[in-house]
Scaffold this motif. Structure first.
Motif, short mmCIF file in Angstrom:
data_model
loop_
_atom_site.label_atom_id
_atom_site.label_comp_id
_atom_site.label_asym_id
_atom_site.label_seq_id
_atom_site.Cartn_x
_atom_site.Cartn_y
_atom_site.Cartn_z
N PHE A 1 3.86 -4.32 -17.43
CA PHE A 1 3.87 -3.15 -16.54
C PHE A 1 2.51 -2.47 -16.64
CE2 PHE A 1 8.49 -3.45 -17.53
CZ PHE A 1 8.97 -3.53 -16.23
N LEU A 2 1.79 -2.41 -15.53
CA LEU A 2 0.47 -1.79 -15.46
C LEU A 2 0.61 -0.50 -14.68
CD1 LEU A 2 -1.47 -5.03 -14.45
CD2 LEU A 2 -0.89 -4.25 -16.76
N ILE A 3 0.60 0.64 -15.38
CA ILE A 3 0.98 1.91 -14.78
C ILE A 3 -0.20 2.87 -14.81
CG2 ILE A 3 2.63 3.81 -14.85
CD1 ILE A 3 3.94 1.09 -14.40
N SER A 4 -0.47 3.50 -13.67
CA SER A 4 -1.54 4.49 -13.59
C SER A 4 -1.08 5.67 -12.75
CB SER A 4 -2.82 3.88 -13.01
OG SER A 4 -2.59 3.28 -11.76
N GLY A 5 -1.86 6.74 -12.79
CA GLY A 5 -1.52 7.94 -12.05
C GLY A 5 -1.44 7.69 -10.55
N GLY A 6 -0.66 8.52 -9.88
CA GLY A 6 -0.41 8.33 -8.46
C GLY A 6 0.82 7.50 -8.18
N GLY A 7 1.34 6.86 -9.24
CA GLY A 7 2.49 5.99 -9.07
C GLY A 7 3.76 6.70 -8.66
N SER A 8 3.85 7.99 -8.93
CA SER A 8 5.07 8.72 -8.57
C SER A 8 5.32 8.67 -7.07
CB SER A 8 4.97 10.18 -9.03
OG SER A 8 5.00 10.28 -10.42
N ALA A 9 4.31 8.95 -6.27
CA ALA A 9 4.48 8.94 -4.82
C ALA A 9 4.37 7.54 -4.25
CB ALA A 9 3.44 9.84 -4.15
N MET A 10 3.46 6.75 -4.79
CA MET A 10 3.17 5.44 -4.22
C MET A 10 4.32 4.45 -4.41
SD MET A 10 -0.76 5.15 -5.49
CE MET A 10 -0.87 3.45 -4.94
N PHE A 11 5.17 4.71 -5.40
CA PHE A 11 6.21 3.76 -5.79
C PHE A 11 7.50 4.56 -5.99
CE2 PHE A 11 8.30 1.29 -9.24
CZ PHE A 11 8.38 0.06 -8.61
N GLU A 12 8.39 4.52 -5.01
CA GLU A 12 9.53 5.43 -5.04
C GLU A 12 10.74 4.81 -4.35
OE1 GLU A 12 11.46 7.41 -6.35
OE2 GLU A 12 10.47 9.36 -6.11
N LEU A 13 11.90 5.18 -4.85
CA LEU A 13 13.18 4.82 -4.23
C LEU A 13 14.23 5.79 -4.76
CD1 LEU A 13 14.23 2.55 -2.27
CD2 LEU A 13 15.14 1.44 -4.31
N THR B 1 0.86 -1.19 0.00
CA THR B 1 0.00 0.00 0.00
C THR B 1 0.89 1.24 0.00
OG1 THR B 1 -0.17 -0.16 2.42
CG2 THR B 1 -1.94 -1.12 1.15
N GLY B 2 1.09 1.80 -1.16
CA GLY B 2 1.96 2.97 -1.30
C GLY B 2 1.28 4.23 -0.80
N GLY B 3 2.07 5.22 -0.42
CA GLY B 3 1.55 6.48 0.09
C GLY B 3 1.27 7.48 -1.01
N HIS B 4 0.30 8.33 -0.76
CA HIS B 4 -0.03 9.42 -1.69
C HIS B 4 -0.75 10.52 -0.91
CE1 HIS B 4 -1.87 11.59 -5.05
NE2 HIS B 4 -0.94 11.04 -5.79
N PRO B 5 -0.35 11.78 -1.06
CA PRO B 5 0.58 12.34 -2.05
C PRO B 5 2.05 12.27 -1.65
CG PRO B 5 -0.39 14.12 -0.78
CD PRO B 5 -1.05 12.87 -0.30
N LEU B 6 2.34 11.68 -0.48
CA LEU B 6 3.72 11.54 -0.04
C LEU B 6 4.08 10.06 0.03
CD1 LEU B 6 3.79 14.11 2.93
CD2 LEU B 6 4.33 14.52 0.52
N PRO B 7 5.29 9.67 -0.34
CA PRO B 7 5.70 8.27 -0.23
C PRO B 7 5.66 7.79 1.22
CG PRO B 7 7.31 9.56 -1.47
CD PRO B 7 6.37 10.54 -0.84
N ASN B 8 5.50 6.47 1.40
CA ASN B 8 5.57 5.87 2.72
C ASN B 8 6.53 4.69 2.70
OD1 ASN B 8 4.17 3.83 1.44
ND2 ASN B 8 2.27 4.11 2.57
N GLU B 9 6.58 3.93 3.76
CA GLU B 9 7.52 2.81 3.82
C GLU B 9 7.25 1.78 2.72
OE1 GLU B 9 7.53 1.18 7.74
OE2 GLU B 9 8.48 2.94 8.65
N ASP B 10 5.96 1.55 2.43
CA ASP B 10 5.64 0.59 1.37
C ASP B 10 6.02 1.11 -0.01
OD1 ASP B 10 4.75 -1.48 2.93
OD2 ASP B 10 2.75 -1.58 2.02
N SER B 11 6.06 2.43 -0.18
CA SER B 11 6.54 2.99 -1.45
C SER B 11 7.97 2.54 -1.71
CB SER B 11 6.46 4.52 -1.43
OG SER B 11 5.17 4.99 -1.17
N PHE B 12 8.79 2.65 -0.69
CA PHE B 12 10.19 2.21 -0.79
C PHE B 12 10.29 0.69 -0.91
CE2 PHE B 12 13.28 5.71 0.80
CZ PHE B 12 12.57 6.69 0.13
N ALA B 13 9.52 -0.01 -0.09
CA ALA B 13 9.60 -1.48 -0.05
C ALA B 13 9.16 -2.08 -1.39
CB ALA B 13 8.76 -2.03 1.09
#
Length: 426
Positions: free
Chosen positions: A124-136, A92-104
């Motif tokens: 690859f299934l990509i949708s909006g919000g992925g910038s914050a939800m999925f980050e490293l 469960t990624g974070g939005h609008p700010l990344p969270n621990e699961d975004s990094f994991a």
């Protein structure tokens, strides 16, 4: 101004918006646009990586189209599913700010991709919000809290989404094509649910699987233009100042399919408005404008058009921008836009209703998708002891619209096709 007429127009604006959401079905888009003769048998292992606000329904739709079970997959979505696909790890990624699961989740995807060979294939299934939800971060020394501070600075800067994502692409280990590069020689296919303007497709979720059209020089120019350096932590500032900061990678060609975009949302809204007897005009020219400029422009355009078409629906897709101060209230760009329209319309005027809402069901820091305004909004708020101009200045529109019953609450839609603005006269 007849309250009954305004009430009916509120209802019609809501019905146009809800119809547009319902018509923009992810499952139906897969039926239309997923290749019916995909060569599944040509690969030993089939994987899926789903990222963004629509990750869950996109993954479910893919799995229903496959003649075999995924060998493995990773899904980073806003919530966990009620039923899980076998072999898929969920985050469960974070939005609008990344969270621990975004990094994991980003760490897990890179690990999965780097062990693939040319005998493997990844969707690859990509949708909006992925910038914050999925980050490293590209620099592993930069922490989650420092990354969150970077995101706060970007989101409140007043920069367009394309500009914000240009900075993110050069900051990230999984954006700007770096996710696709990590897959090496494996086969890959990107299926996109686009919440960006067509000319900025590589800005969708900051372009994890697409060739990047931006450069380090452009990234630094954006940082300078919006005075972001002073809002960065020392380590992030040093990262962007590093003369060795690499360009994003070149990628070999691979198929890409846009499943849905804001054009689909607007087309569905137009159909519904026409069925209600409205003359429909579409104007997307204020995409990425400041919310106040967009409000002035659309209201002026509307008043010009209604001289020839009294029963008029003006539709506008895309997103407006806001520049937040360090202190701000609850709301988002759609409610801010609606409140700016309400102030411009205040007073005795012919019936006119403005709806502005996000197709993801979430507007900024609130649980509303957006709001509806009309010429009585300011007066009704004043009668309840609220000052609309002060709320606008504080970026605190949500409490006002909630008290009036004019906040638009849909809950998360698990879709993301940008925002829709609807202006009606009757």
């Amino acid at each position: 101004m007849k309250p009954a007429l305004l009430g009916r127009m509120h209802d019609e604006a809501r019905s146009i918006f809800h119809h547009a959401l319902q018509a923009s079905s992810i499952a139906a888009a897969f039926e239309r646009r997923f290749p019916s003769s995909f060569p599944f048998a040509a690969y030993e292992q089939i994987y899926a990586v789903a990222v963004g606000k629509a990750a869950l329904p996109m993954l479910e739709a893919l799995c229903t189209r496959m003649p075999r079970t995924l060998d493995a997959g990773i899904c980073c979505a806003p919530v966990l599913p009620s039923a899980r696909q076998r072999g898929v790890e969920y985050y469960t990624g974070g939005h609008p700010l990344p969270n621990e699961d975004s990094f994991a989740s980003a760490t897990a995807v890179l690990r999965l991709l780097r062990q693939m060979s040319e005998r493997d294939f990844v969707f690859f299934l990509i949708s909006g919000g992925g910038s914050a939800m999925f980050e490293l971060p590209l620099d592993p020394r930069i922490s989650l809290e420092e990354t969150r501070a970077l995101y706060r600075a970007l989101v409140g800067s007043g920069a367009t989404i394309a500009e914000i994502n240009t900075v993110r692409k050069h900051f990230s280990a999984v954006k700007g094509g770096r996710l696709a590069a990590a897959a090496g020689n494996a086969g890959r296919f990107s299926l996109l649910l686009s919440d960006v303007a067509p000319r900025y497709l590589d800005a969708l979720a900051s372009g994890p699987t697409l060739p990047d059209s931006s450069t380090v020089a452009e990234c630094r120019e954006i940082v300078d233009r919006y005075h972001l350096r002073e809002r960065f932590t020392p380590s992030v500032r040093a990262f962007f100042d590093d003369p060795g900061l690499p360009e994003t990678p070149a990628l070999r060609e691979a198929p890409v399919e846009i499943l849905l975009s804001s054009d689909d949302l607007i087309d569905a809204a137009r159909e519904m408005a026409q069925s209600l007897g409205y003359e429909v005009v579409i104007d997307n020219s204020c995409d990425d404008w400041d919310y106040a400029d967009a409000a002035r422009y659309l209201l002026q355009r509307f008043q010009q058009l209604r001289r020839d078409h009294p029963k008029l629906c003006l539709l506008s897709g895309g997103e407006v921008t806001v520049r937040l101060g360090r202190e701000h209230g609850a709301g988002g760009r759609n409610q801010q836009f609606a409140l700016a329209c309400a102030l411009a319309l205040a007073g005795p005027a012919s019936p006119l209703v403005v709806l502005s809402a996000g197709s993801d069901g979430i507007d900024g820091t609130s649980d509303a998708a957006g709001a509806i305004a009309d010429p009585t909004t300011v007066g009704r708020a004043q009668a309840m002891g609220m000052d609309a101009a002060s709320a606008l200045a504080r970026f605190d529109a949500y409490p006002l619209f909630t008290a009036l019953g004019d906040a638009l609450i849909t809950g998360p839609t698990h879709n993301n096709l940008r925002d829709l603005r609807i202006l009606l006269s009757n």
